[in-house]
Design a protein around this motif. Structure first.
Motif, PDB file in Angstrom:
ATOM      1  N   LYS A 303      -4.289   6.541   7.742  1.00  0.00           N
ATOM      2  CA  LYS A 303      -3.584   8.112   6.907  1.00  0.00           C
ATOM      3  C   LYS A 303      -2.449   7.859   7.053  1.00  0.00           C
ATOM      4  CE  LYS A 303      -7.703  10.585   8.540  1.00  0.00           C
ATOM      5  NZ  LYS A 303      -8.915  11.624  10.170  1.00  0.00           N
ATOM      6  N   TRP A 304      -1.436   7.920   7.567  1.00  0.00           N
ATOM      7  CA  TRP A 304      -0.184   8.712   7.263  1.00  0.00           C
ATOM      8  C   TRP A 304      -0.027   7.006   6.438  1.00  0.00           C
ATOM      9  CZ3 TRP A 304       1.470   7.893  13.719  1.00  0.00           C
ATOM     10  CH2 TRP A 304       1.442   9.348  13.111  1.00  0.00           C
ATOM     11  N   ALA A 305      -0.536   6.135   5.682  1.00  0.00           N
ATOM     12  CA  ALA A 305       0.467   5.391   4.959  1.00  0.00           C
ATOM     13  C   ALA A 305      -0.658   5.550   3.765  1.00  0.00           C
ATOM     14  CB  ALA A 305      -0.112   3.973   5.106  1.00  0.00           C
ATOM     15  N   ARG A 306      -1.292   7.193   3.715  1.00  0.00           N
ATOM     16  CA  ARG A 306      -1.602   7.801   2.111  1.00  0.00           C
ATOM     17  C   ARG A 306      -2.904   6.515   1.982  1.00  0.00           C
ATOM     18  NH1 ARG A 306       2.966  10.462  -0.190  1.00  0.00           N
ATOM     19  NH2 ARG A 306       3.670  11.824   1.752  1.00  0.00           N
ATOM     20  N   VAL A 307      -3.326   6.424   2.994  1.00  0.00           N
ATOM     21  CA  VAL A 307      -4.828   5.363   2.369  1.00  0.00           C
ATOM     22  C   VAL A 307      -5.939   6.410   2.359  1.00  0.00           C
ATOM     23  CG1 VAL A 307      -6.818   3.221   3.134  1.00  0.00           C
ATOM     24  CG2 VAL A 307      -3.912   3.051   2.732  1.00  0.00           C
ATOM     25  N   GLN A 308      -6.839   6.097   1.491  1.00  0.00           N
ATOM     26  CA  GLN A 308      -7.754   7.337   1.953  1.00  0.00           C
ATOM     27  C   GLN A 308      -9.171   7.329   2.206  1.00  0.00           C
ATOM     28  OE1 GLN A 308      -9.120  10.275   1.134  1.00  0.00           O
ATOM     29  NE2 GLN A 308      -7.578  10.419  -0.382  1.00  0.00           N
ATOM     30  N   THR A 322      -2.149  -5.564   0.542  1.00  0.00           N
ATOM     31  CA  THR A 322      -2.834  -4.973  -1.018  1.00  0.00           C
ATOM     32  C   THR A 322      -4.136  -5.078   0.436  1.00  0.00           C
ATOM     33  OG1 THR A 322      -3.405  -6.556  -1.474  1.00  0.00           O
ATOM     34  CG2 THR A 322      -1.608  -6.640  -3.039  1.00  0.00           C
ATOM     35  N   TYR A 323      -4.624  -3.838  -0.310  1.00  0.00           N
ATOM     36  CA  TYR A 323      -6.185  -3.003   0.035  1.00  0.00           C
ATOM     37  C   TYR A 323      -6.922  -2.810  -0.783  1.00  0.00           C
ATOM     38  CZ  TYR A 323      -4.588   0.901   0.359  1.00  0.00           C
ATOM     39  OH  TYR A 323      -4.433   2.764  -0.318  1.00  0.00           O
ATOM     40  N   GLN A 324      -8.336  -2.734  -1.493  1.00  0.00           N
ATOM     41  CA  GLN A 324      -9.323  -3.027  -1.584  1.00  0.00           C
ATOM     42  C   GLN A 324     -10.769  -2.374  -1.370  1.00  0.00           C
ATOM     43  OE1 GLN A 324      -9.311  -6.865  -3.012  1.00  0.00           O
ATOM     44  NE2 GLN A 324     -10.875  -6.204  -4.344  1.00  0.00           N
ATOM     45  N   GLU A 325     -11.342  -1.781  -1.833  1.00  0.00           N
ATOM     46  CA  GLU A 325     -12.641  -0.936  -0.945  1.00  0.00           C
ATOM     47  C   GLU A 325     -13.636  -1.774  -1.463  1.00  0.00           C
ATOM     48  OE1 GLU A 325     -14.068   2.881  -1.177  1.00  0.00           O
ATOM     49  OE2 GLU A 325     -12.518   3.618  -1.412  1.00  0.00           O
ATOM     50  N   GLU A 326     -14.474  -2.359  -0.566  1.00  0.00           N
ATOM     51  CA  GLU A 326     -15.954  -2.991  -0.499  1.00  0.00           C
ATOM     52  C   GLU A 326     -16.328  -3.142  -1.617  1.00  0.00           C
ATOM     53  OE1 GLU A 326     -17.629  -5.293   3.591  1.00  0.00           O
ATOM     54  OE2 GLU A 326     -18.808  -3.553   2.348  1.00  0.00           O
ATOM     55  N   GLN A 334      -1.090  -0.588  -1.542  1.00  0.00           N
ATOM     56  CA  GLN A 334      -0.253  -1.844  -0.303  1.00  0.00           C
ATOM     57  C   GLN A 334      -0.171  -0.853  -0.115  1.00  0.00           C
ATOM     58  OE1 GLN A 334       2.356  -2.404   1.391  1.00  0.00           O
ATOM     59  NE2 GLN A 334       2.325  -5.173   0.626  1.00  0.00           N
ATOM     60  N   ILE A 335      -0.721  -1.264   2.041  1.00  0.00           N
ATOM     61  CA  ILE A 335      -0.503  -0.311   2.925  1.00  0.00           C
ATOM     62  C   ILE A 335       1.030  -0.297   3.710  1.00  0.00           C
ATOM     63  CG2 ILE A 335      -0.432  -0.702   6.006  1.00  0.00           C
ATOM     64  CD1 ILE A 335      -3.750  -1.945   5.173  1.00  0.00           C
ATOM     65  N   TRP A 336       1.618  -1.368   3.650  1.00  0.00           N
ATOM     66  CA  TRP A 336       2.813  -1.232   4.028  1.00  0.00           C
ATOM     67  C   TRP A 336       4.583  -1.350   2.967  1.00  0.00           C
ATOM     68  CZ3 TRP A 336       1.855  -2.401   8.765  1.00  0.00           C
ATOM     69  CH2 TRP A 336       0.233  -2.911   8.574  1.00  0.00           C
ATOM     70  N   SER A 337       3.846  -0.458   1.818  1.00  0.00           N
ATOM     71  CA  SER A 337       4.294  -0.441   0.844  1.00  0.00           C
ATOM     72  C   SER A 337       5.740   0.664   1.050  1.00  0.00           C
ATOM     73  CB  SER A 337       3.934  -0.032  -0.284  1.00  0.00           C
ATOM     74  OG  SER A 337       2.547   1.168  -0.169  1.00  0.00           O
ATOM     75  N   ARG A 338       4.587   1.534   2.286  1.00  0.00           N
ATOM     76  CA  ARG A 338       6.210   2.924   2.505  1.00  0.00           C
ATOM     77  C   ARG A 338       7.142   2.266   3.396  1.00  0.00           C
ATOM     78  NH1 ARG A 338       4.730   8.318   1.407  1.00  0.00           N
ATOM     79  NH2 ARG A 338       4.782   8.580   3.144  1.00  0.00           N
ATOM     80  N   VAL A 352       3.310  -4.962  12.529  1.00  0.00           N
ATOM     81  CA  VAL A 352       3.789  -4.895  11.169  1.00  0.00           C
ATOM     82  C   VAL A 352       3.784  -6.890  10.758  1.00  0.00           C
ATOM     83  CG1 VAL A 352       4.466  -2.802  10.896  1.00  0.00           C
ATOM     84  CG2 VAL A 352       5.989  -4.874  11.547  1.00  0.00           C
ATOM     85  N   PRO A 353       3.450  -7.489   9.603  1.00  0.00           N
ATOM     86  CA  PRO A 353       3.815  -8.383   9.348  1.00  0.00           C
ATOM     87  C   PRO A 353       4.831  -8.798   9.402  1.00  0.00           C
ATOM     88  CG  PRO A 353       3.284  -6.924   7.455  1.00  0.00           C
ATOM     89  CD  PRO A 353       3.614  -5.626   8.653  1.00  0.00           C
ATOM     90  N   SER A 354       5.339  -9.719  10.238  1.00  0.00           N
ATOM     91  CA  SER A 354       6.984 -10.527  10.244  1.00  0.00           C
ATOM     92  C   SER A 354       8.205 -10.768   9.591  1.00  0.00           C
ATOM     93  CB  SER A 354       6.846 -11.124  11.414  1.00  0.00           C
ATOM     94  OG  SER A 354       6.581 -12.783  10.937  1.00  0.00           O
ATOM     95  N   LYS A 355       9.149 -10.908   9.475  1.00  0.00           N
ATOM     96  CA  LYS A 355       9.388 -10.909   7.884  1.00  0.00           C
ATOM     97  C   LYS A 355       9.221 -12.751   7.996  1.00  0.00           C
ATOM     98  CE  LYS A 355      13.795  -8.171   8.524  1.00  0.00           C
ATOM     99  NZ  LYS A 355      14.872  -7.965   9.953  1.00  0.00           N
ATOM    100  N   GLY A 356       9.129 -13.615   8.491  1.00  0.00           N
ATOM    101  CA  GLY A 356       8.932 -15.140   8.299  1.00  0.00           C
ATOM    102  C   GLY A 356       7.570 -15.143   7.738  1.00  0.00           C
ATOM    103  N   ALA A 357       6.675 -13.989   7.670  1.00  0.00           N
ATOM    104  CA  ALA A 357       5.229 -14.558   7.125  1.00  0.00           C
ATOM    105  C   ALA A 357       5.129 -14.668   5.321  1.00  0.00           C
ATOM    106  CB  ALA A 357       4.710 -13.071   7.352  1.00  0.00           C
TER     107      ALA A 357
END
Ligand SMILES: Nc1nc2c(ncn2[C@@H]2O[C@H](COP(=O)(O)OP(=O)(O)OP(=O)(O)O)[C@@H](O)[C@H]2O)c(=O)[nH]1
Ligand SMILES: [Mg+2]
Length: 784
Positions: A303-308, A322-326, A334-338, A352-357
């Motif tokens: 919700k905080w990431a503004r995902v509906q 990145t996400y999409q609905e089924e 993109q969840i981590w964009s903010r 959260v994704p690590s830098k090396g990922a």
């Protein structure tokens, strides 16, 4: 605590109490007799290691019970943790003994006072001497403690680190894993620093001390050893992995303990464990991410990431966030964009994704640069020994492997030395040609004389000229060069003077006499086929600023180390069709690293005596030149021998060498292109071993044309015949099956295919049933 410090300070120089308890009553500390501490000091004559294993000390926590207890703790933790685990009914997990023998060594004297009990508990397990304050070392498995005098007797040479001899091979208690590889003061007193280092390394790296794959359950499936390797060696592995039950979302890389929210994001797309369950994290929000019902904190984060999140959507979340609905094709965001999302995640203790990922999965291509733990490194390095008769093409295959699989095939330094080799090789080629020219000139003059014995010799000059004659200027240069070479002094004029002479060499090479000589190159046994490739460009190549191209390096002769041994590590990058859908088995393949060891026959020693060094070789790749059947060389005693027969002899001594009696052999029949070129004009029967060769042939058809009967070319027929000859020979000598492939090692695809074939052989070998397993059938066909 103050009491502890003052205690230690008082005994400066004496061994400090080992395992000092958190709080020692000052009265007890004061009572310790100095003599008792002195016994723990290093005696001059350190006891000799007792080779006979001492009996396993009785222990309240045997290796299995220690381990079972940890599983027990784990399952009870899971049982209590949530409803999600209540339906966890993997019956294959043995239920731990709920009440293991609480004290296998019950105290026979129930009236013994507390001090004596403490004394026994803390005395040396072997000599029963010492108190809790004397320095002791503890076995990582059974917890038995040993004083400095007994340690080496009890633990022997410590091949797995600090374990009693009888505990070797047993897994270490999980709580002790943190201690692995951290040496103690006592050990440093007993052993030299090098020995300590060795023991610590063994302790850290030996297989028995690693987390056992079957103790880790991912998506309700115990891991196999291969899956464990894959998990631990991926670019973003789950750190400090412990025995337990975990869930893993392969698409996003989310990782967590069963029944709990995610606590890590590891490398995605690893083929480990079973399928992700909807209730893996015990979520109850109705919102799904990649099929898993997420927990409340995750919903909060979304919700905080503004995902509906209205209407309990089912999301597909990729590793890059990145996400999409089924059921919908468009990426919604993109969840981590903010930037704030990551901050909030740390607030909510969400990963959260690590830098090396590297979400694109490119890590597969970077496997070679991984830092693997030693035991994994050892397990995943497959050694391939590449050898063959002189001139069969082993160096070319080796170089191709470097070009194919290494991002920097040759360093600047290597290129520089290859450049000098190429530049000096040109003079060797030229000298072979010049010697040949002289020989051919003499022969043709003699022939001329024979033909016209009685003719008056009025025109002397004309009579002494043949097609192999050169002008006096070039003759003078030729004589001088041959003299320099014969005296072995090429280094004196190389490279400075040779640069100067490059135009003369070019002139010589173009001279009709040298060309006529070159046309008879099959008679010049020492002239490599690449001579013309380099001589054509002698002026360019001789320049200071010349930089050998990849092709030049590939063609260059004589790039072999002085001891005849070279090696290169690589892995097989996935082929285009593999990369798109790497399945489990292939993923494990990309993890395997290979070491190609090039062994020059000159490094073998008499009777291949150095082959003993290669006991951990997985496949021997033996290379034979298909063009050798009609070629000859002079051995050290001047006897002319057929090259194919010599190849066969070397092959026989390799395959019958005891070092390789369990090792698979791949025969590369190389220089297929040369076989194609010569098979029409030079029959295979020129080699004695092939004297029964009688191909089905169509007389009026050229070499590459298809045979009327079975559609094969002459070269293919000859290849098949030679392959079967070697297969039969191998079967007779070893009773096993020989793998054969053809190649043209100047063609990289051909070498790639041959080396990948070696990889296939390894795979088959792993899948091969044991000799006792009669249920499976091993084909014994001799066809290649
Ligand atoms: N036409 C052709 N030439 C090849 C092939 N493989 C190797 N050569 C050439 O054959 C010569 C010998 O090849 P090398 O790779 O040096 O052979 P080697 O087994 O390392 O030989 P030594 O190190 O001299 O014992 C070189 O000039 C190569 O360029 C092939 O498949 N076809
Ligand atoms: Mg070589």
């Amino acid at each position: 605590m103050a009491a502890e410090f003052s205690f230690a300070d008082e005994y400066v120089g004496a061994p400090l109490p080992y395992d000092l308890p958190e709080a020692i009553p000052i009265e007890i500390a004061d009572q310790i007799p100095i003599a008792a501490i002195a016994t723990a000091s290093l005696s001059d004559d350190i006891p000799v290691v007792d080779p006979i294993p001492v009996a396993k000390p009785p222990s309240t926590t045997s290796p299995t019970s220690v381990f079972e207890n940890s599983i027990h703790d784990l399952s009870s933790e899971l049982k209590n943790s949530s409803a999600a685990t209540s339906d966890f009914t993997d019956s294959s997990f043995s239920s731990p003994d709920p009440d293991p023998d609480p004290d296998p060594d019950p105290d026979p004297d129930p009236d013994r006072d507390a001090d004596r009990r403490v004394q026994k508990q803390h005395s040396c397990h072997r000599c029963s001497k010492g108190s809790r304050f004397t320095e002791k070392e503890t076995c990582l498995v059974c917890n038995a403690k040993y004083c400095i005098n007994c340690l080496l007797r009890a633990m022997g040479s410590m091949p797995e680190g600090r374990k009693c001899v009888s505990c070797i091979g047993s897994p270490v208690e999980d709580s002790k894993r943190e201690r692995l590889g951290k040496s103690s003061r006592m050990l440093r007193r007993l052993l030299s620093s090098l020995e300590v280092e060795q023991v610590m390394r063994a302790e850290r790296c030996c297989e028995a001390n690693q987390l056992r794959p079957e103790d880790v359950c991912v998506n309700r499936k115990r891991l196999s050893p291969e899956e464990m390797v894959l998990l631990q060696s991926c670019p973003c592995p789950p750190q400090k992995l412990k025995p337990g039950y975990y869930w893993y979302d392969k698409v996003s890389g989310f990782w967590g303990k069963e029944g709990h929210k995610p606590d890590k994001i590891i490398s995605p797309n690893l083929n480990v464990g079973g399928s992700l369950m909807r209730n893996a994290s015990n979520g109850n929000t109705g919102i799904l991410i990649n099929g898993r019902e997420i927990t409340k904190v995750e919903m909060q984060m979304l919700k905080w990431a503004r995902v509906q999140c209205a209407g309990n959507p089912h999301f597909w979340v990729n590793a890059d966030g990145t996400y999409q609905e089924e059921g919908q094709k468009n990426i919604k965001g993109q969840i981590w964009s903010r930037a704030t999302t990551k901050l909030l995640c740390s607030f909510l203790s969400l990963p959260v994704p690590s830098k090396g990922a590297n979400p694109s999965g490119e890590e597969v291509n970077n496997m070679l640069n991984r830092n693997l733990p030693d035991y994994i490194e050892h397990r995943t390095l497959q050694k391939l020994l590449l050898t063959g008769f002189h001139g069969s093409g082993t160096s070319t295959i080796f170089k191709q492997a470097k070009f194919l699989y290494r991002s920097v095939p040759f360093s600047e330094e290597e290129r520089e030395s290859i450049k000098l080799i190429i530049q000096s090789n040109i003079y060797s080629y030229l000298c072979i040609l010049l010697e040949g020219r002289e020989r051919f000139e003499e022969e043709s003059l003699a022939e001329k004389k024979k033909k016209q014995p009685h003719e008056p010799s009025g025109t002397d000059e004309c009579d002494s000229v043949t097609v192999y004659s050169i002008c006096p200027r070039l003759k003078a240069f030729s004589d001088w060069l041959l003299k320099v070479m014969a005296s072995g002094n090429l280094e004196d004029i190389f490279p400075a003077a040779t640069r100067e002479y490059a135009p003369t060499v070019a002139e010589l090479w173009k001279d009709p006499a040298i060309q006529a000589t070159y046309n008879r190159r099959s008679e010049l046994l020492l002239l490599p086929s690449v001579a013309s490739y380099f001589l054509e460009r002698v002026v360019d190549i001789s320049r200071m600023e010349y930089e050998p191209s990849d092709m030049d390096i590939l063609y260059a002769d004589g790039i072999t180390s002085s001891n005849g041994l070279t090696f290169t590590d690589f892995f097989f990058p996935p082929l285009p069709y593999e990369a798109s859908g790497i399945d489990g088995a292939d993923q494990q393949d990309t993890l395997l690293r290979y070491q190609l060891i090039g062994l020059h026959t000159k490094g073998l020693g008499e009777n291949c005596k150095w082959l003993d060094m290669f006991e951990d070789i997985r496949v021997v790749i033996f290379c034979i030149s298909l063009g050798d059947y009609d070629e000859y060389f002079e051995d050290a005693s001047g006897i002319t021998l057929n090259k194919m027969m010599e190849s066969k002899r070397l092959f026989e001594s390799m395959v019958t060498h005891e070092t390789f009696d369990q090792v698979d052999f791949l025969l590369i029949l190389n220089k297929y292109d040369i076989l194609e070129q010569k098979i029409d004009r030079s029959p295979l029967t020129q080699c004695d071993w092939f004297d029964d060769y009688n191909p089905v042939s169509s007389r009026h058809r050229p070499n590459n044309d298809r045979n009327r009967n079975d559609g094969t070319t002459k070269a293919q027929q000859a290849f098949h015949y030679i392959a079967v000859k070697f297969k039969r020979l191998f079967a007779t000598l070893t009773g096993r099956k020989l793998y054969v492939t053809s190649s043209n090692s100047l063609d990289s695809d051909s070498v790639d295919a041959a080396l990948r074939y070696a990889r296939e052989i390894l795979k088959w070998e792993e899948e091969r049933p044991s000799p006792n397993d009669f249920s499976s059938f091993e084909p014994t066909t001799l066809s290649p």
